[in-house]
Write an enzyme that holds these catalytic residues in place. Structure first.
Site, PDB file in Angstrom:
ATOM      1  N   GLY A   6      23.256 -22.898 -12.549  1.00 29.61           N
ATOM      2  CA  GLY A   6      23.756 -23.111 -11.183  1.00 29.61           C
ATOM      3  C   GLY A   6      24.637 -24.342 -11.029  1.00 29.61           C
ATOM      4  N   ARG A  53      15.153 -27.277 -23.373  1.00 30.01           N
ATOM      5  CA  ARG A  53      15.451 -28.351 -22.415  1.00 30.01           C
ATOM      6  C   ARG A  53      14.847 -29.679 -22.840  1.00 30.01           C
ATOM      7  NH1 ARG A  53      14.586 -24.756 -16.960  1.00 30.01           N
ATOM      8  NH2 ARG A  53      16.735 -24.048 -16.836  1.00 30.01           N
ATOM      9  N   LYS A  97      28.989  -8.729 -11.173  1.00 29.17           N
ATOM     10  CA  LYS A  97      29.433  -8.711  -9.783  1.00 29.17           C
ATOM     11  C   LYS A  97      30.563  -9.678  -9.471  1.00 29.17           C
ATOM     12  CE  LYS A  97      25.085  -7.291  -7.781  1.00 29.17           C
ATOM     13  NZ  LYS A  97      23.883  -7.751  -7.101  1.00 29.17           N
TER      14      LYS A  97
END
Ligand code: AMP
Length: 397
Positions: A378, A35, A199
């Protein structure tokens, strides 16, 4: 909109919001500086254009005010090294008189790091007065933290209002937005999305949004079995979310209505244990043996999926199509990666995003053979869901 390239930084102090939320070990050593290195192009460009930079970020999850272990000071020596040994000023805080005084001494080429923004709860609270106080340290605001672009925090979005004509994307955010928009807003066709992972529940909104734009939707990985069961297949002990069977059915109907071709595994590699040492068999994905689980796509499916991918002009890959962490069940995911590499070599634009697909791309050493890898987690997923990201909108408005 201003860009880093067009903006005149000379004699200005640029407040750069970066995502330096890097992992530290017990000795406060950085164990992965990805990062930090990702923000270097922006920092160096601004310094090169005669600006001074004030770097601000959060680090970890401080609960109640300042905590030494979450101090940004731990990052300063490494940042200095990354900037070629440059001396760096470490501010006592991110607001307040002492910090302001230190910022006022900055000259062209200087670098200053603010203390952890999240030492103040006002940061995550999106407090306007807190944002104003930070804004007074600099002359312009550069958002180079895509990882926090989905948060309406003081330094990631609210601060924009204090720089109506002096707000811009850093190079990292600009390239994320450009790459994601290439896929979501103006895809070359055929456009194929490969959705894998464990999922359905975590990917449902993305799948729904993608149905508005893709030509082909390939479903792989553990979520296959929720769809297979919804269609009456026998899934043995494979992973399945029974609460999502109806939703899976409705997605199939929606896809049909929108003319999207849904592609599922026709065969899978089933295993009698979730282990590298398991016994395996290739079976129809609709007829998995009791107590066995589908852990990878089978050879026929590899052929089918690869053909669709190779013929695509835009490819989005999110999530592995098998339990790729174990070599025995990594064959399908590697084959998908290879097909993406081939398509990219033939001129397709390929975007890989989401933690585990990035891990897969790294495992198979193909990171430099795809068009773009998004590491934003996210924020990227929310962008794919079709949501407006406050940190992006704040710059664009
Ligand atoms: P996600 O975080 O939802 O993208 O899921 C990624 C994880 O899904 C990886 O750790 C894979 O091992 C796992 N996965 C992929 N295929 C399967 C499968 N058939 N059964 C169980 N887990 C799977």
């Amino acid at each position: 909109m201003q860009t880093i390239e067009s903006y005149d930084f000379s004699g200005k102090k640029a407040l750069i919001r970066v995502d330096f939320n890097v992992p530290l070990n017990e000795q406060f050593e950085i164990t992965d500086d990805t990062r930090m290195t990702a923000a270097l192009p922006t920092i160096n460009t601004i310094l090169g254009k005669g600006g001074a930079v004030i770097i601000m970020s959060h680090l970890g999850r401080p609960k109640k005010g300042p905590e030494d272990k979450f101090s940004m000071k731990h990052l300063v020596p490494h940042l200095s090294e990354l900037l070629g040994g440059k001396a760096i000023k470490m501010a006592p805080d991110c607001i307040g008189e002492a910090t302001k005084a230190m910022a006022s001494t900055l000259k062209a080429g200087d670098v200053m790091v603010l203390e952890n923004l999240r030492f103040h709860p006002e940061e995550e609270g999106g407090d306007e007065d807190f944002a104003r106080q930070i804004s007074e340290l600099g002359d312009c605001w550069v958002n180079d933290a895509f990882g926090t672009a989905h948060r309406a925090h003081a330094s990631t979005a609210v601060i924009a209002k204090f720089f109506p004509n002096d707000k811009l994307f850093g190079l990292l955010v600009a390239s994320e937005v450009e790459s994601l928009d290439k896929v979501l807003k103006a895809p070359q066709r055929p456009f194929t999305a490969i959705m894998g992972g464990s999922k359905v529940s975590s990917k449902i909104t993305i799948i729904e949004n993608l149905l508005n734009s893709v030509d082909h939707l390939i479903i792989g990985g553990g979520m296959t079995y929720t769809f297979v069961k919804a269609q009456g297949g026998k899934i043995g002990g494979s992973i399945c979310e029974d609460d999502y069977l109806e939703l899976a059915k409705s997605l199939l109907i929606k896809a049909k209505e929108k003319g999207v071709q849904f592609h599922f595994a026709v065969d899978v590699v089933e295993a009698d244990a979730f282990a590298e040492t398991a016994n395996t068999k290739v079976v129809s994905s609709y007829a998995i043996d009791d107590n066995w689980s589908g852990l990878d796509i089978g050879p026929e499916t590899i052929k089918n999926f690869s053909k669709v991918v190779r013929e695509s002009k835009t490819i989005l890959w999110n999530g592995p199509v098998g339990v790729f962490e174990m070599d025995k069940f990594a064959v399908g995911t590697k084959a998908i990666g290879d097909a993406i590499v081939q398509a990219t070599a033939n001129g397709a634009f390929s975007l890989v995003g989401g933690g585990d697909s990035v891990a897969a791309v790294n495992k198979f050493n193909i990171a430099d053979k795809v068009s773009y890898i998004s590491t934003a987690g996210g924020a990227m997923l929310e962008y794919l869901e079709g949501r407006i990201l406050p940190g992006i909108a704040a710059v664009q408005e």
